[in-house]
Write a protein that holds these residues in place. Structure first.
Motif, PDB file in Angstrom:
ATOM      1  N   GLN A   1      -4.664  16.065  -2.047  1.00 39.31           N
ATOM      2  CA  GLN A   1      -3.284  15.573  -1.949  1.00 39.31           C
ATOM      3  C   GLN A   1      -3.286  14.071  -2.215  1.00 39.31           C
TER       4      GLN A   1
ATOM      5  N   GLY B   1      -2.475  10.166  -2.222  1.00 39.01           N
ATOM      6  CA  GLY B   1      -2.044   9.151  -1.273  1.00 39.01           C
ATOM      7  C   GLY B   1      -1.037   8.221  -1.935  1.00 39.01           C
ATOM      8  N   ARG B   2      -0.699   7.119  -1.230  1.00 35.00           N
ATOM      9  CA  ARG B   2       0.373   6.258  -1.728  1.00 35.00           C
ATOM     10  C   ARG B   2       0.218   4.859  -1.143  1.00 35.00           C
TER      11      ARG B   2
ATOM     12  N   VAL C   1       0.114   3.471   2.613  1.00 38.34           N
ATOM     13  CA  VAL C   1       1.019   4.029   3.625  1.00 38.34           C
ATOM     14  C   VAL C   1       0.760   5.519   3.826  1.00 38.34           C
ATOM     15  N   LYS C   2       0.029   6.135   2.904  1.00 40.10           N
ATOM     16  CA  LYS C   2      -0.365   7.532   3.056  1.00 40.10           C
ATOM     17  C   LYS C   2      -1.758   7.706   2.471  1.00 40.10           C
ATOM     18  N   GLU C   3      -2.689   8.107   3.328  1.00 37.03           N
ATOM     19  CA  GLU C   3      -4.064   8.303   2.876  1.00 37.03           C
ATOM     20  C   GLU C   3      -4.173   9.570   2.016  1.00 37.03           C
TER      21      GLU C   3
END
Length: 464
Positions: free
Chosen positions: A201, A203-204, A222-224
């Motif tokens: 998935q 990240g960001r 902010v998202k791993e």
């Protein structure tokens, strides 16, 4: 002169009293009433003069009935109002509380006298722009966080667990410049069955620009990302009193494929055939025979090509064209892949993991491609096989005649040693741990998943 005796004097006339009421007693009574006085008539009772109605007390009964109906209606309305506004019990912030039914969160706050503190409005760098300008409160209902919109519309019925806390800080309106962080891939373990255990998935990372303050702030990650994991393993059947082996045939279909299928049918055995896509159209009847007999179909790719030497688009073409050829011939779509030369690199996985349910090699090589005779093939397999093994046999035009000769003996010998001959799907299902991890009936990228990108490191291959 009459001859009789009178009872009164004949010298005077009898006198009659004047009776204006036609001689009725009521007439005399009326005569006796004083002028201007009021008297109660017998039919009038104590309720005053009646204007209409028949019978004794008829209108009184109607009045009483209307009063009773009115009271009943008022009682009914009152009960409805009570029921609609009755109290129900909930758990509020860990303690029992009574609230009016159908209350929303804001009403509970007001009725219970709660005073949650509002959050603040923050600049993009986290500094406070305005105290108390954040959310008024936060609410959690039965373990689920409620948005402000849902908190206002939810209606409590009783029995819920409600938590109300202070409000949250909110950031000023801002523009976001986002960068996707692709997941990486690792391949773990050894064995002839490889599958995606964890889907990647993305990240960001983000950079914010405040619309009110104009500040530009790099928020970093902010998202791993969730990295993809491919696992290689062996099959371990769960039943202690049963032994399974999967015979597999490569590089078909050949001129002898239908004979192989017939032998399997006569011996009541099943196997898995990995076919080459570019051979299917010229021998579609053999492919249909495999599917119709209850045996299993997989692909070797579209042509006999080393997939590790191809870029992503060509690898995907090799697989999709092979699957499409089988579907056109037999009206079934395979999901299992045995890559040519058993070579499937980490890069191949990163490029095409969404197209296959599993990549299968083998644990026992029959050696039939050496063309040393049917007896050698049977002895090699029987002498090497164990519970859960996958046996490699060849179904190309060079070796198929030998395979046809060896197959009946091989099936008999394996059964003498207690083995059941099954397809790869059946073999995987015999492993209670593996059957929940590999879905041979489904391929595709799960929702929210993305293909990984390899880190800069030496590549490795899956091989026998």
């Amino acid at each position: 002169m009459p001859n009789h005796i009178t009872s009164y004097s004949t010298n005077a006339r009898p006198r009659y009293r004047k009776n204006p009421g036609n001689q009725l007693p009521s007439g005399r009574r009326r005569q006796q009433r004083r002028k201007g006085a009021q008297y109660l008539r017998r039919s009038q009772g104590f309720g005053g003069r009646r204007r209409s109605g028949r019978g004794c007390g008829g209108n009184d009964r109607k009045t009483y009935a209307l009063i009773i109906v009115g009271c009943a209606f008022l009682l009914f309305v009152a009960s409805i109002v009570w029921y609609a506004n009755r109290s129900v019990e909930i758990t509020l912030n860990g303690e029992a509380a009574k609230v009016r039914i159908h209350s929303n969160i804001e009403r509970v706050i007001a009725d219970q006298g709660l005073e949650p503190s509002a959050g603040d409005l923050l600049a993009v760098d986290g500094s406070v722009l305005k105290k108390g300008a954040g959310t008024a409160y936060t609410a959690e209902l039965d373990g689920e966080s409620l948005s402000a919109e849902k908190a206002a519309s939810v209606e409590l019925e009783g029995g819920e667990e409600l938590t109300i806390k202070d409000g949250e800080n909110v950031f000023e309106e801002h523009d976001v410049a986002a960068t996707e962080i692709q997941p990486t891939l690792t391949v773990e373990g050894t064995g002839p069955v490889a599958y995606v255990e964890t889907w990647g998935q993305a990240g960001r990372s983000e950079v914010w620009t405040g619309r009110e303050t104009g500040m530009v702030v790099d928020k970093g990650v902010v998202k791993e990302p969730v990295n993809a994991v491919v696992t290689c393993t062996s099959v371990l059947p769960s039943k202690k009193d049963a032994k399974y082996v999967a015979l597999t045939f490569d590089e078909g279909p050949s001129a002898q494929t239908e004979q192989i299928v017939q032998i399997l049918r006569e011996k009541d055995a099943r196997a898995t055939f990995f076919v080459e896509g570019d051979k299917v159209s010229s021998n579609a009847a053999a492919v249909r025979a495999i599917a119709a007999s209850g045996n299993e179909l997989g692909v070797n790719a579209y042509s006999d090509t080393d997939l590790t030497e191809l870029d992503a688009s060509h690898v995907r073409d090799q697989l999709t064209q092979a699957f499409a050829a089988v579907e056109d011939a037999a009206n079934t779509t395979p999901t299992l892949l045995r890559p040519p030369f058993a070579a499937f690199s980490n890069q191949n996985w990163a490029d095409a993991m969404d197209l296959v349910s599993a990549v299968i090699t083998w644990s026992v090589d029959s050696g039939d491609w050496l063309l040393q005779g049917a007896t050698s093939v049977v002895d090699t397999v029987v002498g090497s096989v164990s519970n859960g093994d996958i046996v490699l046999l060849t179904d190309n035009d060079a070796t198929a005649a030998q395979t046809v000769e060896a197959l009946p003996q091989l099936i008999d010998r394996l059964r003498e040693n207690g083995y059941s001959l099954v397809t790869l799907s059946e073999l995987i299902a015999a492993d209670k741990d593996l059957r929940d991890l590999i879905d041979v009936n489904n391929v595709g990228l799960p929702k929210g998943a993305s293909l990984p990108k390899l880190e800069e490191q030496p590549d490795s291959e899956l091989s026998e």
